[in-house]
Design an enzyme around this catalytic site. Structure first.
Site, PDB file in Angstrom:
ATOM      1  N   HIS A 212       0.818  -1.215   0.000  1.00  0.00           N
ATOM      2  CA  HIS A 212       0.000   0.000   0.000  1.00  0.00           C
ATOM      3  C   HIS A 212       0.849   1.262   0.000  1.00  0.00           C
ATOM      4  O   HIS A 212       0.429   2.293  -0.491  1.00  0.00           O
ATOM      5  CB  HIS A 212      -1.024  -0.046   1.135  1.00  0.00           C
ATOM      6  CG  HIS A 212      -2.146  -0.964   0.798  1.00  0.00           C
ATOM      7  ND1 HIS A 212      -2.113  -2.299   1.127  1.00  0.00           N
ATOM      8  CD2 HIS A 212      -3.273  -0.766   0.083  1.00  0.00           C
ATOM      9  CE1 HIS A 212      -3.205  -2.872   0.655  1.00  0.00           C
ATOM     10  NE2 HIS A 212      -3.924  -1.972   0.020  1.00  0.00           N
ATOM     11  N   GLU A 455     -11.113 -10.744  -4.331  1.00  0.00           N
ATOM     12  CA  GLU A 455      -9.710 -10.596  -3.930  1.00  0.00           C
ATOM     13  C   GLU A 455      -9.123 -11.891  -3.401  1.00  0.00           C
ATOM     14  O   GLU A 455      -7.925 -11.990  -3.161  1.00  0.00           O
ATOM     15  CB  GLU A 455      -9.591  -9.553  -2.815  1.00  0.00           C
ATOM     16  CG  GLU A 455     -10.151  -8.210  -3.190  1.00  0.00           C
ATOM     17  CD  GLU A 455      -9.836  -7.165  -2.146  1.00  0.00           C
ATOM     18  OE1 GLU A 455      -8.842  -6.455  -2.319  1.00  0.00           O
ATOM     19  OE2 GLU A 455     -10.598  -7.055  -1.174  1.00  0.00           O
ATOM     20  N   ASP A 479      -4.642  -8.148  -4.274  1.00  0.00           N
ATOM     21  CA  ASP A 479      -4.803  -9.198  -3.279  1.00  0.00           C
ATOM     22  C   ASP A 479      -5.056 -10.552  -3.918  1.00  0.00           C
ATOM     23  O   ASP A 479      -4.625 -11.573  -3.392  1.00  0.00           O
ATOM     24  CB  ASP A 479      -5.947  -8.837  -2.311  1.00  0.00           C
ATOM     25  CG  ASP A 479      -5.455  -7.898  -1.228  1.00  0.00           C
ATOM     26  OD1 ASP A 479      -4.361  -8.157  -0.689  1.00  0.00           O
ATOM     27  OD2 ASP A 479      -6.133  -6.897  -0.955  1.00  0.00           O
ATOM     28  N   CYS A 526      -9.899  -3.175 -10.302  1.00  0.00           N
ATOM     29  CA  CYS A 526      -9.432  -1.962  -9.625  1.00  0.00           C
ATOM     30  C   CYS A 526      -8.063  -2.169  -8.979  1.00  0.00           C
ATOM     31  O   CYS A 526      -7.556  -1.281  -8.305  1.00  0.00           O
ATOM     32  CB  CYS A 526     -10.446  -1.480  -8.595  1.00  0.00           C
ATOM     33  SG  CYS A 526     -10.693  -2.650  -7.253  1.00  0.00           S
TER      34      CYS A 526
END
Ligand code: PEP
Ligand code: MG
Length: 588
Positions: A212, A455, A479, A526
């Site tokens: 992240h 995910e 993920d 996404c």
């Protein structure tokens, strides 16, 4: 002497500037430039901070002199003596003055920079006792910083950073040369703080391509390299460095020839940006007439203008957890969240906004102090929807805030990391509950489409169950890759195995898209794959018509879309996903 440090390329472009080394945990310190007229006032702030701490220690010394050896052991007195000595050390204050006067750093930044310089000197000491005094130095600096927190800087607003070209750099080595941040590690929340900062690039020792921290760096659209192992040990404060965000390399102390070469590359990249910006108002339509939706991923409501500027037709992923992080347990209440979501919705001027419910855990702890909690494997632990379902009050508060924001524009609600049918049903009944609470209160709210993120491999394999409950799906490839291949996305030591082209990953992505298409349900990607132009043709060929990515990636992806013929790509895409080595076929 010139040398290079290799890491993982995470955000494109070239940055040339001076290194600012950041000690661990120093990201909460403000970093901005002051005006030359404010130099004296900033030096006075540090001096006042130091004097206040000296007085505090004198007072403590007096108190303990009146105590017996049991209440105040001899070591305590000796420790205070060491702190006093460090506080009066000329090198500390002279160094701080240098950073304020010559580089125009604000007082806190100057102090932490000098702390980093001195810490290195302590690290190099032969004598173990002296080496251990580094911790005392840190404590002393911490006390001064704490004092200064109570005394605000006379500088009201940090001025915006100036971006300089290579030519400017060679001509002018004055105070406002670009600065690049080198740190051992930065948490996603730290990184977010730097969004409005002066830095022109980042390098960290740790981290993977879709950690992240890397994602936030990419959203800032400045060159960044992560996983550069010992970069923060090899570079010295103020060294000249080049960050090559395309190759994942940092070059330290570059020779004039290398500087000139990278200056050229930098100008080429600027020209390319200029060319791409002309596509901003061009509709994203393939050669065979397929309309493609290019959406933006955002972290904060303030990111909405950048999304619009890049030509996004909506927000496909608002990572709401950034509103929750670094709050020391003091989570945002319904009103604060509602106002933030509403700001994002209004900021998008009538375009749809997909708000994902909070996804904390794994490499996004709520607070830094929780990072070290003894979770054996946080990525597999109480993360995302699992955490939300374990905190139903918190979750319903967020759902109410999102529903209320939906009264101001088109809002979609997106749920992260679902795997079980039971979790789906629990989530949807809490959503009904949140609506009922608003009804009982007589508070206005709007309709939302509800979607799930795919995910976890289990979710991709159970896609039909998901489609029974949800209006749309959004594939979180970051993920999905991590959990399919059992590779921690934030761990640089296994980064070479993190492979978006693995046939198993592509199979899960392809099957999710095709089932949604078959049932006429909306599906988007996404994860970082959506903004990576290497995958645009493949995803188009697999039938994807909606991509969500950092605003800075939209125009490059649009260019690929405009050149693509989706009918012809369909057959090729099937061959790619059935191949043993999809990457080789894609590159051919
Ligand atoms: C993903 O996992 O692909 C995703 C978009 O969510 P995040 O990166 O925030 O985990
Ligand atoms: Mg995710």
């Amino acid at each position: 002497m010139t040398f290079a440090v290799h890491g993982i390329a995470v955000a494109r472009g070239i940055a040339i500037g001076r290194a600012v080394l950041m000690a661990a945990g120093r990201a909460d310190v403000a970093h901005y430039f002051i005006e030359p007229g404010q130099v004296e006032a900033e030096i006075d702030r540090v001096r006042a901070g130091r004097n206040a701490v000296v007085e505090e220690i004198h007072r403590l010394q007096q108190t303990i002199s009146q105590m017996g050896p049991k209440e105040a052991p001899h070591e305590l007195g000796a420790l205070l003596d060491v702190h006093l000595m460090l506080l009066q050390d000329e090198e500390l204050i002279a160094g701080v003055k240098h950073w304020i006067t010559d580089r125009l750093y604000n007082a806190e930044w100057a102090l932490t920079t000098q702390l980093e310089v001195l810490s290195r000197q302590f690290d190099d000491m032969e004598d173990e006792y002296l080496r251990e005094r580094k911790a005392d130095l840190e404590q002393v600096a911490e006390r001064i910083l704490r004092y200064m927190k109570g005394v605000p800087s006379p500088v009201a607003q940090p001025p915006a950073p100036k971006r300089k070209t290579q030519q400017d750099l060679l001509l002018d080595d004055s105070v406002d040369v670009p600065l690049v941040l080198i740190a051992h590690d930065l948490s996603p929340a730290d990184m977010l703080q730097f969004k409005q900062s002066v830095f022109a690039g980042f390098v960290t020792d740790v981290g993977g391509k879709t950690s992240h921290t890397a994602i936030v760096a990419r959203s800032m659209d400045i060159p960044a390299v992560v996983g550069a192992r010992s970069a923060s040990q090899l570079v010295r404060q103020d060294d000249w460095v080049i960050i090559d965000g395309d190759a994942g390399v940092m070059i330290v102390d570059p020779s004039p020839i290398i500087l000139a070469e990278y200056g050229f590359k930098q100008r080429q990249a600027e020209l390319e940006r200029g060319r791409l910006s002309r596509l901003r108002h061009t509709p994203a339509v393939t050669l065979d007439g397929q309309k493609i939706e290019l959406l933006a991923n955002i972290e904060m409501p303030d990111d909405a203008p950048a999304a619009l500027k890049a030509g996004a037709v909506g927000v496909g992923l608002f990572r709401s957890e950034f509103l929750f992080m670094g709050r020391h347990g003091n989570l945002p209440d319904e009103e604060e969240q509602y106002l933030a979501y509403r700001r994002a919705v209004e900021g998008m001027e009538g375009l749809p906004v997909t708000i994902r419910t909070v996804d904390v855990g794994a490499d996004k702890p709520l607070d830094e102090s929780r990072r070290d909690e003894a979770h054996l494997n946080p990525a597999l632990g109480l993360r995302a929807i699992r955490w939300s379902l374990s905190e139903p009050d918190m979750f319903r508060t967020q759902l109410r805030a999102i529903l209320r924001a939906a009264a101001h524009g088109k809002v979609n609600l997106l749920i992260p990391m679902l795997a079980h049918g039971g979790e789906i049903r629990q989530t949807l009944s809490l959503l009904d509950f949140a609506r009922a609470e608003l009804d009982n209160r007589g508070t206005a709210y709007g309709p939302v489409d509800v979607g799930a993120m795919i995910e976890v491999p289990a979710a991709a394999l159970a896609v039909r169950t998901f489609l029974k409950y949800f209006d749309f799906l959004s594939i979180g490839t970051n993920d999905l890759i991590q959990y399919t291949l059992a590779i921690d996305r934030a761990d640089e030591s296994v980064a070479h195995l993190y492979d978006p082209c693995h046939p198993a990953v592509l199979r899960l992505v392809a099957d999710t898209i095709s089932e949604c298409v078959r049932q006429g349900k909306g599906v988007s990607v996404c994860g970082e794959m959506a903004g990576d132009t290497q995958f645009t043709r493949l995803l188009l060929g697999l039938g994807l018509r909606s991509f969500s990515m950092h605003p800075a990636q939209i125009l490059a992806v649009k260019q690929e879309v405009l050149r693509a013929d989706s009918t012809r790509l369909a057959e090729w895409a099937q061959r790619v996903i059935e191949s043993e080595d999809p990457a080789a076929l894609m590159a051919a």
